[in-house]
Design a protein around this motif. Sequence first.
Motif, PDB file in Angstrom:
ATOM      1  N   LEU A  21      83.985  67.404  53.486  1.00  0.00           N
ATOM      2  CA  LEU A  21      82.853  66.886  52.737  1.00  0.00           C
ATOM      3  C   LEU A  21      83.210  65.736  51.811  1.00  0.00           C
ATOM      4  O   LEU A  21      82.326  65.089  51.266  1.00  0.00           O
ATOM      5  N   GLY A  22      84.490  65.460  51.616  1.00  0.00           N
ATOM      6  CA  GLY A  22      84.890  64.411  50.697  1.00  0.00           C
ATOM      7  C   GLY A  22      84.534  63.030  51.212  1.00  0.00           C
ATOM      8  O   GLY A  22      84.402  62.811  52.424  1.00  0.00           O
ATOM      9  N   PRO A  23      84.295  62.051  50.341  1.00  0.00           N
ATOM     10  CA  PRO A  23      83.959  60.683  50.755  1.00  0.00           C
ATOM     11  C   PRO A  23      85.130  60.017  51.452  1.00  0.00           C
ATOM     12  O   PRO A  23      86.288  60.347  51.193  1.00  0.00           O
ATOM     13  N   PRO A  24      84.864  59.052  52.366  1.00  0.00           N
ATOM     14  CA  PRO A  24      85.957  58.349  53.048  1.00  0.00           C
ATOM     15  C   PRO A  24      86.748  57.495  52.071  1.00  0.00           C
ATOM     16  O   PRO A  24      86.202  56.950  51.106  1.00  0.00           O
ATOM     17  N   THR A  25      88.019  57.386  52.304  1.00  0.00           N
ATOM     18  CA  THR A  25      88.877  56.572  51.444  1.00  0.00           C
ATOM     19  C   THR A  25      88.762  55.107  51.831  1.00  0.00           C
ATOM     20  O   THR A  25      88.241  54.758  52.898  1.00  0.00           O
ATOM     21  N   ASN A  26      89.274  54.214  50.962  1.00  0.00           N
ATOM     22  CA  ASN A  26      89.263  52.785  51.258  1.00  0.00           C
ATOM     23  C   ASN A  26      90.072  52.469  52.511  1.00  0.00           C
ATOM     24  O   ASN A  26      89.745  51.572  53.281  1.00  0.00           O
ATOM     25  N   THR A  27      91.151  53.234  52.731  1.00  0.00           N
ATOM     26  CA  THR A  27      91.980  53.000  53.914  1.00  0.00           C
ATOM     27  C   THR A  27      91.203  53.298  55.186  1.00  0.00           C
ATOM     28  O   THR A  27      91.254  52.551  56.163  1.00  0.00           O
ATOM     29  N   ASP A  28      90.434  54.411  55.180  1.00  0.00           N
ATOM     30  CA  ASP A  28      89.640  54.770  56.358  1.00  0.00           C
ATOM     31  C   ASP A  28      88.557  53.728  56.633  1.00  0.00           C
ATOM     32  O   ASP A  28      88.279  53.385  57.776  1.00  0.00           O
ATOM     33  N   MET A  29      87.915  53.214  55.593  1.00  0.00           N
ATOM     34  CA  MET A  29      86.813  52.271  55.765  1.00  0.00           C
ATOM     35  C   MET A  29      87.305  50.895  56.206  1.00  0.00           C
ATOM     36  O   MET A  29      86.585  50.149  56.852  1.00  0.00           O
ATOM     37  N   ALA A  30      88.532  50.536  55.857  1.00  0.00           N
ATOM     38  CA  ALA A  30      89.042  49.206  56.172  1.00  0.00           C
ATOM     39  C   ALA A  30      89.702  49.131  57.538  1.00  0.00           C
ATOM     40  O   ALA A  30      90.084  48.065  57.977  1.00  0.00           O
ATOM     41  N   ARG A  31      89.848  50.266  58.200  1.00  0.00           N
ATOM     42  CA  ARG A  31      90.558  50.285  59.469  1.00  0.00           C
ATOM     43  C   ARG A  31      89.584  50.030  60.616  1.00  0.00           C
ATOM     44  O   ARG A  31      88.748  50.891  60.936  1.00  0.00           O
ATOM     45  N   PRO A  32      89.619  48.859  61.274  1.00  0.00           N
ATOM     46  CA  PRO A  32      88.677  48.573  62.361  1.00  0.00           C
ATOM     47  C   PRO A  32      89.061  49.313  63.636  1.00  0.00           C
ATOM     48  O   PRO A  32      90.237  49.625  63.868  1.00  0.00           O
ATOM     49  N   LEU A  33      88.053  49.592  64.443  1.00  0.00           N
ATOM     50  CA  LEU A  33      88.314  50.215  65.737  1.00  0.00           C
ATOM     51  C   LEU A  33      88.652  49.128  66.745  1.00  0.00           C
ATOM     52  O   LEU A  33      87.880  48.192  66.934  1.00  0.00           O
ATOM     53  N   PRO A  34      89.792  49.211  67.397  1.00  0.00           N
ATOM     54  CA  PRO A  34      90.150  48.194  68.391  1.00  0.00           C
ATOM     55  C   PRO A  34      89.277  48.314  69.633  1.00  0.00           C
ATOM     56  O   PRO A  34      88.951  49.421  70.072  1.00  0.00           O
ATOM     57  N   LEU A  35      88.880  47.170  70.194  1.00  0.00           N
ATOM     58  CA  LEU A  35      88.084  47.147  71.409  1.00  0.00           C
ATOM     59  C   LEU A  35      89.007  47.343  72.603  1.00  0.00           C
ATOM     60  O   LEU A  35      89.902  46.534  72.860  1.00  0.00           O
ATOM     61  N   ALA A  36      88.817  48.426  73.335  1.00  0.00           N
ATOM     62  CA  ALA A  36      89.693  48.752  74.457  1.00  0.00           C
ATOM     63  C   ALA A  36      89.115  48.292  75.788  1.00  0.00           C
ATOM     64  O   ALA A  36      89.836  47.835  76.674  1.00  0.00           O
ATOM     65  N   SER A  37      87.791  48.388  75.947  1.00  0.00           N
ATOM     66  CA  SER A  37      87.186  48.053  77.240  1.00  0.00           C
ATOM     67  C   SER A  37      85.695  47.843  77.063  1.00  0.00           C
ATOM     68  O   SER A  37      85.086  48.379  76.130  1.00  0.00           O
ATOM     69  N   VAL A  38      85.095  47.047  77.939  1.00  0.00           N
ATOM     70  CA  VAL A  38      83.648  46.849  77.941  1.00  0.00           C
ATOM     71  C   VAL A  38      83.119  47.112  79.346  1.00  0.00           C
ATOM     72  O   VAL A  38      83.844  46.984  80.340  1.00  0.00           O
ATOM     73  N   ILE A  39      81.855  47.475  79.421  1.00  0.00           N
ATOM     74  CA  ILE A  39      81.208  47.751  80.698  1.00  0.00           C
ATOM     75  C   ILE A  39      79.942  46.911  80.785  1.00  0.00           C
ATOM     76  O   ILE A  39      79.141  46.892  79.853  1.00  0.00           O
ATOM     77  N   GLY A  40      79.786  46.198  81.893  1.00  0.00           N
ATOM     78  CA  GLY A  40      78.531  45.515  82.135  1.00  0.00           C
ATOM     79  C   GLY A  40      78.540  44.038  81.804  1.00  0.00           C
ATOM     80  O   GLY A  40      79.468  43.509  81.186  1.00  0.00           O
ATOM     81  N   PHE A  41      77.483  43.366  82.245  1.00  0.00           N
ATOM     82  CA  PHE A  41      77.257  41.938  82.014  1.00  0.00           C
ATOM     83  C   PHE A  41      75.767  41.750  81.858  1.00  0.00           C
ATOM     84  O   PHE A  41      74.999  42.025  82.797  1.00  0.00           O
ATOM     85  N   ASN A  42      75.325  41.329  80.664  1.00  0.00           N
ATOM     86  CA  ASN A  42      73.879  41.292  80.428  1.00  0.00           C
ATOM     87  C   ASN A  42      73.207  40.021  80.942  1.00  0.00           C
ATOM     88  O   ASN A  42      72.005  40.009  81.170  1.00  0.00           O
ATOM     89  N   GLY A  43      73.948  38.927  81.139  1.00  0.00           N
ATOM     90  CA  GLY A  43      73.378  37.728  81.742  1.00  0.00           C
ATOM     91  C   GLY A  43      72.365  36.993  80.892  1.00  0.00           C
ATOM     92  O   GLY A  43      71.584  36.185  81.411  1.00  0.00           O
ATOM     93  N   THR A  44      72.350  37.212  79.577  1.00  0.00           N
ATOM     94  CA  THR A  44      71.362  36.561  78.720  1.00  0.00           C
ATOM     95  C   THR A  44      71.756  35.151  78.298  1.00  0.00           C
ATOM     96  O   THR A  44      70.930  34.405  77.800  1.00  0.00           O
ATOM     97  N   VAL A  45      73.028  34.778  78.474  1.00  0.00           N
ATOM     98  CA  VAL A  45      73.487  33.433  78.131  1.00  0.00           C
ATOM     99  C   VAL A  45      73.395  32.554  79.377  1.00  0.00           C
ATOM    100  O   VAL A  45      74.053  32.836  80.385  1.00  0.00           O
ATOM    101  N   PRO A  46      72.585  31.493  79.362  1.00  0.00           N
ATOM    102  CA  PRO A  46      72.462  30.626  80.543  1.00  0.00           C
ATOM    103  C   PRO A  46      73.813  30.033  80.947  1.00  0.00           C
ATOM    104  O   PRO A  46      74.548  29.521  80.111  1.00  0.00           O
ATOM    105  N   GLY A  47      74.136  30.110  82.234  1.00  0.00           N
ATOM    106  CA  GLY A  47      75.420  29.599  82.709  1.00  0.00           C
ATOM    107  C   GLY A  47      76.599  30.307  82.095  1.00  0.00           C
ATOM    108  O   GLY A  47      77.657  29.703  81.909  1.00  0.00           O
ATOM    109  N   GLY A  48      76.436  31.589  81.792  1.00  0.00           N
ATOM    110  CA  GLY A  48      77.444  32.302  81.020  1.00  0.00           C
ATOM    111  C   GLY A  48      78.523  32.995  81.818  1.00  0.00           C
ATOM    112  O   GLY A  48      79.349  33.698  81.230  1.00  0.00           O
TER     113      GLY A  48
END
Length: 235
Positions: A21-48
């Motif tokens: 129940l304790g609040p998150p620490t500054n260390t936890d909040m500052a740690r970004p999640l690394p992007l490991a993989s993506v799925i899909g292609f939305n095609g919204t950018v012309p010539g993208g």
Amino acid sequence: FFCQDNPHIARHLSVHRTTQLGPPTNTDMARPLPLASVIGFNGTVPGGLHLLRDSATLVYPLGTCVVLRHKGDDKSQEFLFGHSNKVSCISLSNNGQILATGQVTYMGFTAEIIIWEVETRKLVHRLALHKVKVQALSFSCDANYLASVGGQDDGKLVVWNVKTGKAVCGSPTSVGYAQTVKFFNTTEDKLVTAGGMSVTVWEFDISMRLLRPADANLGRIKRVSMSLVSLDVKL
């Protein structure tokens, strides 16, 4: 009652509650999640969607990053990070060595263009002159110059020196705003913009650092052009 009679369990539950129940620490909040993989292609950018010269690597924007993915292996992915908001346009040089990407941003702020070196995946230049949105990008045939057009809140055409990352010259586009821009395939001193019911051919005077427009005569044709294909012809 049970906890009071058993101090060991009471201490255990006290620690457990603090952890859950304790609040998150500054260390936890500052740690970004690394992007490991993506799925899909939305095609919204012309010539993208582009294919690198190795004929195996696909390049496309997705959100604020650019994805480089092997077309036969969904798990073989690399990411280019540098934009602060959604990528709105992308262009690959004819020799496949340089990539340019533009973004959108908030009203009143400058939208950046980033030039990348494809082989090393390194950020080479940040270019900033357009407001709110970079609408489209195009490299000259020899990749010495990059043309960019801003969105409806900007309305400018700018030509950049790719090597130095400096603006060579610029001009307001025709009535309305350009939806797309394209250099000629065989010469670096001519380019075309289209959109807003008009098509304009621009002569790029490198020595004088000027852009000279000539509106194309479309007759009774009235349409908004969204894309351009440059042919190997002389005008």
